[in-house]
Design an enzyme around this catalytic site. Structure first.
Site, PDB file in Angstrom:
ATOM      1  N   CYS A   1       0.808  -1.285  -0.144  1.00  0.00           N
ATOM      2  CA  CYS A   1      -0.083  -0.019   0.003  1.00  0.00           C
ATOM      3  C   CYS A   1       0.631   0.996  -0.008  1.00  0.00           C
ATOM      4  CB  CYS A   1      -0.923  -0.091   1.177  1.00  0.00           C
ATOM      5  SG  CYS A   1      -1.720   1.545   1.367  1.00  0.00           S
TER       6      CYS A   1
ATOM      7  N   CYS B   1      -0.046   3.898   2.717  1.00  0.00           N
ATOM      8  CA  CYS B   1       0.493   3.305   4.025  1.00  0.00           C
ATOM      9  C   CYS B   1       1.842   3.807   4.292  1.00  0.00           C
ATOM     10  CB  CYS B   1       0.415   1.764   4.166  1.00  0.00           C
ATOM     11  SG  CYS B   1      -1.242   1.465   3.859  1.00  0.00           S
TER      12      CYS B   1
END
Length: 335
Positions: A90, A93
């Site tokens: 991600c 993230c």
């Protein structure tokens, strides 16, 4: 049901952790809730009595799992715990995590950060209703609060931390922890951390567009970056991520899953629910769903499935073992 993906601004309501921890193990609830401070997260309720000691923790940033989350619930009776649900693949993230870690250090033992890998902890993903990642929540006195979804700028994340601490104080959670092996204050600033390198212009423009919820603009920025440098793998991965967010924007999980259940052979419906699976970290479910469909369709529909799977491979990472298996299966189905 919250729109998918949930809006990255504002605080969400409490979630249910009963699938992980028996209610009898949680800190006892008071007879009457304490109202949060002005500007504090809504839904906060009174928790355990304040601690007069400083329990030791191995680090202010803890990696927790479905099996070890009980420790977080116990710790949350001393200090508020911020929960970061993330995944290695991600991109947002990776932008958010350093901010969370820096702010946790600045709070000098009055806040702990618990990191949850979405790919390996499905119970926590479900318990926190993490329909997209990163998802950030808090636990105060054993009681969870949803905070925000997506990568926010530091100023907004700092404001969320302040609200969480204010809510914790109103609920009697005013303790402090120390790092095991240290005496006195925990260092407020991480030492020796290099300054992050600035993002390339189109990457930064895409990131800014994501922050304000303009996914279509972010898509165009990443496409421009790829046109200028076809080997820009960060832009390729970023485009896959934001395209998924754009497709899910404004739709609900119930709507998507109901449509897919009603039409198991409808390619568009199955593509949508696969997007939902990927956004929640259930990449193997998404792979399996689309790969099962590939041999049953032809022409434009088969090509749409192939393109979407290749996009998922970029999102998850081409070296991921799950991608290696899925890529091989896709090749066998196509050829």
């Amino acid at each position: 049901m919250t729109n998918v993906p949930p809006t990255p601004s504002g605080l969400r309501g409490a979630v249910d952790l009963s699938s992980l921890v028996d209610r009898a193990q949680r800190p006892a609830a008071p007879t009457a809730p304490v109202a949060p401070a002005p500007g504090a997260p809504q839904g906060a309720t009174a928790g355990a009595a304040p601690s007069t000691t400083e329990p030791a923790v191995p680090s202010l940033v803890l990696d927790v799992t479905d099996q070890t989350f009980q420790d977080v619930l116990e710790l949350s009776s001393v200090v508020p715990v911020i929960v970061d649900i993330w995944a290695e693949w991600c991109g947002p993230c990776k932008q958010l995590s350093p901010i969370l870690e820096q702010l946790t250090a600045e709070y000098d033992g009055r806040v702990v950060l618990a990191k949850v890998d979405a790919d390996t902890n499905p119970q926590l993903v479900q318990a926190f209703q993490a329909q997209s990642i990163p998802t950030v929540a808090a636990v105060i006195g054993g009681r969870p609060l949803g905070l925000f979804v997506g990568a926010l700028p530091e100023a907004q994340v700092r404001d969320v931390f302040e609200q969480v601490v204010a809510a914790a104080e109103q609920n009697g959670v005013t303790g402090r922890v120390r790092v095991d092996g240290q005496s006195g204050d925990v260092a407020a600033e991480p030492q020796g951390e290099p300054e992050p390198e600035p993002l390339p212009p189109h990457h930064q423009a895409a990131y800014d567009a994501i922050e304000r919820g303009d996914y279509a603009a972010a898509v165009q920025e990443y496409k421009t970056a790829i046109a200028q440098d076809p080997n820009d793998q960060m832009a390729v991965a970023g485009l896959a991520q934001v395209s998924l967010l754009d497709r899910l924007s404004g739709r609900t999980a119930d709507e998507i899953r109901s449509a897919a259940a009603a039409a198991p052979q409808d390619v568009e419906a199955q593509l949508a629910v696969a997007d939902l699976d990927v956004s929640g970290g259930h990449v193997e479910d998404a792979f399996g769903r689309l790969l099962d469909l590939v041999p049953t369709v032809f022409g434009a529909e088969r090509e749409a499935l192939r393109v979407r799977l290749v996009e998922y491979f970029e999102l998850v990472g081409v070296d991921d073992p799950r991608v290696v298996v899925a890529r091989r299966r896709l090749a066998n189905a196509l050829y």
